[in-house]
Design a protein around this motif. Structure first.
Motif, PDB file in Angstrom:
ATOM      1  N   TRP A  16       0.851  -1.179   0.000  1.00  0.00           N
ATOM      2  CA  TRP A  16       0.000   0.000   0.000  1.00  0.00           C
ATOM      3  C   TRP A  16       0.893   1.237   0.000  1.00  0.00           C
ATOM      4  O   TRP A  16       2.120   1.129   0.063  1.00  0.00           O
ATOM      5  N   GLU A  72     -11.322  -4.644  -2.390  1.00  0.00           N
ATOM      6  CA  GLU A  72     -10.200  -5.196  -1.628  1.00  0.00           C
ATOM      7  C   GLU A  72     -10.134  -6.714  -1.764  1.00  0.00           C
ATOM      8  O   GLU A  72      -9.051  -7.297  -1.808  1.00  0.00           O
ATOM      9  N   HIS A  81      -6.698  -8.468  -3.106  1.00  0.00           N
ATOM     10  CA  HIS A  81      -5.964  -9.467  -2.333  1.00  0.00           C
ATOM     11  C   HIS A  81      -6.071 -10.859  -2.951  1.00  0.00           C
ATOM     12  O   HIS A  81      -5.179 -11.696  -2.750  1.00  0.00           O
ATOM     13  N   ALA A  89      -4.842   0.860  -5.229  1.00  0.00           N
ATOM     14  CA  ALA A  89      -4.493  -0.148  -4.229  1.00  0.00           C
ATOM     15  C   ALA A  89      -3.081   0.042  -3.682  1.00  0.00           C
ATOM     16  O   ALA A  89      -2.677  -0.682  -2.769  1.00  0.00           O
ATOM     17  N   SER A 137      -5.121   3.972  -0.736  1.00  0.00           N
ATOM     18  CA  SER A 137      -4.764   2.590  -0.394  1.00  0.00           C
ATOM     19  C   SER A 137      -4.498   2.462   1.101  1.00  0.00           C
ATOM     20  O   SER A 137      -4.199   3.440   1.789  1.00  0.00           O
TER      21      SER A 137
END
Length: 418
Positions: A169, A278, A282, A386, A416
């Protein structure tokens, strides 16, 4: 006396010759016989009648369907099964289904399911019979991304749950990072998703944890006696199902329910979109760690994620300006009025055109007041938001006010977090 004696011998000799076996003379050539006439045809023997296929009980024939689909039956069994299929509709349907399943066993085809398969199946089902309690349109991206991530998690083995994953981030004007595992990432998603659950009145698995996503994640990781394992998948998936079910049954107006994130809050519909974003980001981190292909969200869902980030940019610019990290406002206007703007052009899947107000978070972006333009591919813009791409490397095309461009790119990266 001599004459009588000779006559006797001659008679006796003729008798001996008459009683002896005669030797046949030589036979003439075949063509000396002339035309022998037509040769009589050979007698025709009747063809044996085919034996009827063996009569087998229904249960035996039903048990042979799998072998028949694999072409593993003998000739007699194949004949018996196929004769049975012409008169038994249930077995015929089962045989067709097994034949289709055998097609999936071919090694020249990928066994990975199409990520959009679930959406197509749902669309087909809903077209036939609409759901009594449909998932709200604004929760559909979260529903889709959690389902896609769950499909990925089901496909990895136990050892890959401990594969190292580096989370990235943007913080303090530079890229930050933290190492964890695949299981640790799922624990992170579960602990932050609980903020949405708490706003909906659901039990919080970390009731004493702080509200900020980073602090909650650190609290979850530090409270675990052992590093997370694959056992974390089940509670995470149950939590995501509960969230979707709860918002589906929620009263009208629930989409505007406030979800606190510590330093800021989002309406429930935006919070669900944020969690979908998110989850996808991820999931890409996990897929990279286990060397697994992973596609972006559908164009419609990606467009919504980009739109959420763009709507948050004027506020992020104001925060950075107050901290002395962005240039001063040059042309303040009243709330809702058009002001100095940057044209953000997103290309590719989920693309579109957005106009971002530069001087006041309450101003309205306007195509008539554009002072700069930035062009970016959709997934690349999301990677910038992100914190996976440095702002100075993000823009594919830039034109106009350089300070405005830099301020917007750094503000996008500042959205982020862990």
């Amino acid at each position: 006396m001599s004459g009588g004696a000779g006559g006797d011998r001659d008679e006796e000799g003729r008798d001996e010759v008459r009683g002896a076996r005669r030797i046949p003379g030589p036979r003439p050539a075949a063509d000396d016989y002339g035309d022998l006439g037509p040769v009589p045809p050979a007698p025709v023997r009747p063809e044996p009648e085919p034996e009827p296929p063996p009569v087998l009980p229904h249960r035996v024939l039903q048990a042979l369907l799998g072998a028949w689909a694999l072409a593993a039956c003998s000739a007699e069994e194949t004949e018996a099964v196929e004769a049975h299929l012409t008169g038994c509709a249930p077995c015929a349907e089962e045989a067709l289904r097994l034949r289709d399943a055998v097609g999936l066993l071919h090694t020249d085809r990928s066994l990975d399911l199409d990520p959009l398969l679930r959406a197509r199946v749902l669309d087909s089902c809903l077209a036939r019979r609409p759901a009594k309690i449909p998932v709200p349109d604004w929760a559909a991206p979260y529903d889709a991304e959690t389902a896609r991530l769950d499909a990925l998690l089901r496909d990895i083995d136990a050892a890959e749950w401990h594969a190292p994953v580096r989370l990235k981030w943007f913080e303090d004007e530079r890229q930050a990072g933290r190492r964890t595992t695949v299981a640790g990432v799922i624990g992170h998603l579960m602990s932050v998703d609980a903020l949405v659950g708490a706003a909906l009145g659901l039990d919080d698995p970390l009731p004493d944890a702080p509200l900020t996503p980073t602090a909650r994640t650190e609290a979850y990781w530090s409270s675990a006696r052992r590093p997370p394992t694959r056992a974390v998948r089940e509670p995470w998936r149950e939590q995501s199902h509960t969230l979707i079910r709860t918002v589906s049954f929620a009263r009208r107006g629930a989409s505007e329910l406030s979800v606190p994130y510590g330093g800021f809050a989002l309406p429930l519909q935006d919070a669900m979109l944020d969690r979908a974003f998110e989850c996808w980001v991820h999931a890409r981190d996990i897929a990279k760690a286990v060397d697994y292909p992973y596609e972006p969200p559908s164009a419609g869902h990606l467009h919504r994620m980009i739109d959420l980030a763009v709507r948050m940019l004027p506020g992020a610019l104001a925060v950075r300006r107050r901290a002395g990290l962005a240039g001063p406002a040059r042309q303040l206007v009243s709330a809702g009025a058009p002001g100095r703007s940057l044209h953000l052009e997103i290309e590719g899947s989920g693309g579109g055109d957005w106009y971002i107000a530069l001087d006041s978070p309450a101003a309205r972006g306007s195509a008539d007041h554009v002072v700069a333009q930035v062009a970016l591919e959709g997934v690349e813009f999301c990677r910038l938001v992100a914190g996976h791409v440095p702002p100075v490397e993000a823009a594919a095309g830039q034109r106009g006010d350089r300070e405005a461009i830099s301020d917007v790119l750094f503000a996008a990266a500042s959205l982020s977090r862990l």
